[in-house]
Design a protein around this motif. Structure first.
Motif, PDB file in Angstrom:
ATOM      1  N   GLY A 153       0.808  -1.208   0.000  1.00 42.67           N
ATOM      2  CA  GLY A 153       0.000   0.000   0.000  1.00 42.67           C
ATOM      3  C   GLY A 153       0.841   1.258   0.000  1.00 42.67           C
ATOM      4  O   GLY A 153       0.544   2.225  -0.716  1.00 42.67           O
ATOM      5  N   LEU A 192      -6.247   1.527   1.085  1.00 44.67           N
ATOM      6  CA  LEU A 192      -7.126   0.559   0.436  1.00 44.67           C
ATOM      7  C   LEU A 192      -6.317  -0.528  -0.273  1.00 44.67           C
ATOM      8  O   LEU A 192      -6.706  -1.702  -0.284  1.00 44.67           O
ATOM      9  CB  LEU A 192      -8.052   1.274  -0.555  1.00 44.67           C
ATOM     10  CG  LEU A 192      -9.065   2.235   0.088  1.00 44.67           C
ATOM     11  CD1 LEU A 192      -9.889   2.940  -0.986  1.00 44.67           C
ATOM     12  CD2 LEU A 192      -9.981   1.517   1.074  1.00 44.67           C
ATOM     13  N   THR A 193      -5.191  -0.142  -0.864  1.00 46.07           N
ATOM     14  CA  THR A 193      -4.304  -1.135  -1.478  1.00 46.07           C
ATOM     15  C   THR A 193      -3.782  -2.108  -0.423  1.00 46.07           C
ATOM     16  O   THR A 193      -3.706  -3.323  -0.649  1.00 46.07           O
ATOM     17  CB  THR A 193      -3.128  -0.444  -2.182  1.00 46.07           C
ATOM     18  OG1 THR A 193      -3.631   0.455  -3.177  1.00 46.07           O
ATOM     19  CG2 THR A 193      -2.203  -1.466  -2.838  1.00 46.07           C
ATOM     20  N   VAL A 202      -6.579  -4.624   0.607  1.00 48.77           N
ATOM     21  CA  VAL A 202      -6.800  -5.680  -0.387  1.00 48.77           C
ATOM     22  C   VAL A 202      -5.635  -6.666  -0.379  1.00 48.77           C
ATOM     23  O   VAL A 202      -5.825  -7.880  -0.491  1.00 48.77           O
ATOM     24  CB  VAL A 202      -6.996  -5.068  -1.785  1.00 48.77           C
ATOM     25  CG1 VAL A 202      -7.049  -6.149  -2.849  1.00 48.77           C
ATOM     26  CG2 VAL A 202      -8.288  -4.256  -1.812  1.00 48.77           C
ATOM     27  N   LEU A 207     -14.313  -0.488   1.771  1.00 47.04           N
ATOM     28  CA  LEU A 207     -14.486   0.218   0.499  1.00 47.04           C
ATOM     29  C   LEU A 207     -15.758   1.055   0.502  1.00 47.04           C
ATOM     30  O   LEU A 207     -15.821   2.112  -0.133  1.00 47.04           O
ATOM     31  CB  LEU A 207     -14.524  -0.783  -0.656  1.00 47.04           C
ATOM     32  CG  LEU A 207     -13.248  -1.564  -0.956  1.00 47.04           C
ATOM     33  CD1 LEU A 207     -13.391  -2.328  -2.265  1.00 47.04           C
ATOM     34  CD2 LEU A 207     -12.034  -0.653  -1.025  1.00 47.04           C
ATOM     35  N   ALA A 252     -11.280   4.023  -4.818  1.00 50.28           N
ATOM     36  CA  ALA A 252     -11.450   2.624  -4.428  1.00 50.28           C
ATOM     37  C   ALA A 252     -11.702   1.703  -5.616  1.00 50.28           C
ATOM     38  O   ALA A 252     -11.791   0.485  -5.432  1.00 50.28           O
ATOM     39  CB  ALA A 252     -12.598   2.504  -3.436  1.00 50.28           C
ATOM     40  N   ALA A 293      -9.104  -1.053  -6.086  1.00 51.54           N
ATOM     41  CA  ALA A 293      -9.200  -2.007  -4.984  1.00 51.54           C
ATOM     42  C   ALA A 293     -10.429  -2.895  -5.147  1.00 51.54           C
ATOM     43  O   ALA A 293     -10.381  -4.103  -4.880  1.00 51.54           O
ATOM     44  CB  ALA A 293      -9.240  -1.260  -3.651  1.00 51.54           C
ATOM     45  N   ASP A 351      -9.743  -5.621  -7.768  1.00 48.28           N
ATOM     46  CA  ASP A 351      -8.913  -6.714  -7.249  1.00 48.28           C
ATOM     47  C   ASP A 351      -9.677  -7.568  -6.237  1.00 48.28           C
ATOM     48  O   ASP A 351      -9.542  -8.794  -6.218  1.00 48.28           O
ATOM     49  CB  ASP A 351      -7.642  -6.159  -6.600  1.00 48.28           C
ATOM     50  CG  ASP A 351      -6.716  -5.502  -7.610  1.00 48.28           C
ATOM     51  OD1 ASP A 351      -6.778  -5.874  -8.806  1.00 48.28           O
ATOM     52  OD2 ASP A 351      -5.932  -4.614  -7.216  1.00 48.28           O
TER      53      ASP A 351
END
Length: 392
Positions: free
Chosen positions: A215, A319-320, A323, A342, A354, A357, A360
């Protein structure tokens, strides 16, 4: 039989006797961090300041042998291997025989491969070293994964027949600038030299560490895309550390190992600058200091208590990380908790942040899991990708 030199040799042995003690040195800690992460390291420094002695201490701390190869006195074929013709070269080919030091390391299974006087090696030798450093291949032999690669170089101005490092070779190292500390030298000559301690890696922190590192790097490069790849204009700078996708991957590994050990911030900063260069490295260190992201594992455990950061780069970085944390251990509870996170981005009016994210996260869905309500905000992007249709 006693000879006239026996007493002299005994005296020399006594002079060489010393003990060691742990020392707080950010350069040594940065070296340990990079070596632990199995990244090739290049120590830059004037002759005679203790680069080789430091590596001997590191090898002792690792309990591993060290093979020293003076790069400047070798030919390219010494690293590419010498052709050995067998019984049927038309069928079997011609293998490239590795040198004895590579065979010893392969038999042992671990150790430190130390290339000394790298800046005195001519361009043809540097080109041959590319495959050794990047692919760990010496002739037809592949070095074991546990073998660490470290090199030392003098600045071209003080090296014997010095050369600037070629950009492809330089970009494969974490560059650390070595300098002597007069206090350390004085204490060492008094009989006590510093001891380099190898930190313990806490594997229980690994999932969270990897998620946070992914992230952080993703958020930083999104905010500063121009630093993804920047080849310096002058030859001297191209022979040092500079940012590229390869060195950003190094930075990612350094961050993961930093989060999984007790090595401090100064050691991390030194290693990051050594990987991606002064400008990009200092910006990244400042970014890390200001970002201070929460642990994604704690947020997944209680997503309702989490408040989304205000800044866009922090939002993307976090957010990365969330995930990536789910990807390390995908369960329905963790997957649904991530969608709840999210949803907060949607409520904050930044669904575009988002979107990646969500893309993914949607790909991790088990066919038996229900579609969460939060997915409605990402219908367009997921439908266009075909994922939402596949979800039913």
């Amino acid at each position: 039989m006693t000879t006239g030199l026996d007493a002299a040799d005994e005296l020399l042995a006594r002079i060489g006797t010393s003990r060691t003690e742990p020392v707080d040195d950010h350069r040594a800690a940065a070296l340990v961090l990079a070596v632990s992460a199995n990244l090739p390291v290049l120590l830059w420094g004037e002759p005679g300041i203790g680069k080789s002695a430091t590596l001997a201490q590191l090898a002792d701390g690792l309990g591993a042998p060290m093979e020293t190869v003076i790069a400047s006195v070798h030919e390219p074929s010494d690293f590419a291997g010498l052709p050995i013709v067998g019984d049927d070269p038309a069928t079997e080919g011609v293998p490239m025989a590795p040198p004895d030091w590579a065979v010893r390391l392969a038999r042992r299974g671990n150790g430190i491969l130390f290339f000394d006087e790298l800046s005195s090696a001519p361009p043809a030798v540097q080109a041959a070293l590319l495959r050794v450093v990047l692919e760990r291949r010496v002739g037809s032999l592949t070095l074991p994964p546990a073998v660490r690669i470290v090199a030392a170089a003098n600045p071209p101005a003080s090296a014997a027949d010095g050369w600037h490092l070629s950009p492809p070779l330089a970009n494969r190292f974490v560059h650390l600038h070595w300098a002597h500390d007069p206090r350390v030298v004085a204490r060492g000559l008094a009989g006590v030299w510093p001891h380099i301690e190898v930190p313990t890696v806490a594997l229980d922190r690994a999932p969270s560490a990897l998620a946070r590192a992914r992230g952080l790097i993703a958020g930083f490069l999104t905010a500063r895309p121009g630093l993804t790849h920047h080849l310096p204009a002058d030859a001297e700078s191209r022979g040092g550390a500079w940012p590229s996708p390869r060195t950003w991957d190094m930075a990612l590994r350094l961050l993961v190992f930093h989060f999984c050990t007790t090595l401090g911030r100064e050691a991390l900063a030194t290693a990051l600058v050594g990987a991606v260069g002064d400008g990009a490295g200092l910006e990244l260190v400042t970014y890390l200091d200001e970002l201070d992201l929460p642990d994604p594992e704690r947020v997944l455990a209680n997503p309702a208590a989490f408040a989304l950061p205000d800044r866009g780069d922090r939002q993307l970085a976090f957010l990365t990380a969330v995930v990536a944390a789910v990807a390390s251990s995908v369960t329905r509870a963790r997957w649904e908790a991530a969608w709840e996170v999210l949803a907060k981005a949607v409520d904050a009016g930044v669904p575009d942040v988002a979107a990646r994210a969500a893309f993914d996260l949607a790909r991790m869905r088990d066919p038996g899991w229900p579609v969460p309500a939060a997915i409605d905000a990402f219908v367009d992007v997921l439908t266009a990708s075909g994922i939402l249709t596949g979800a039913g």
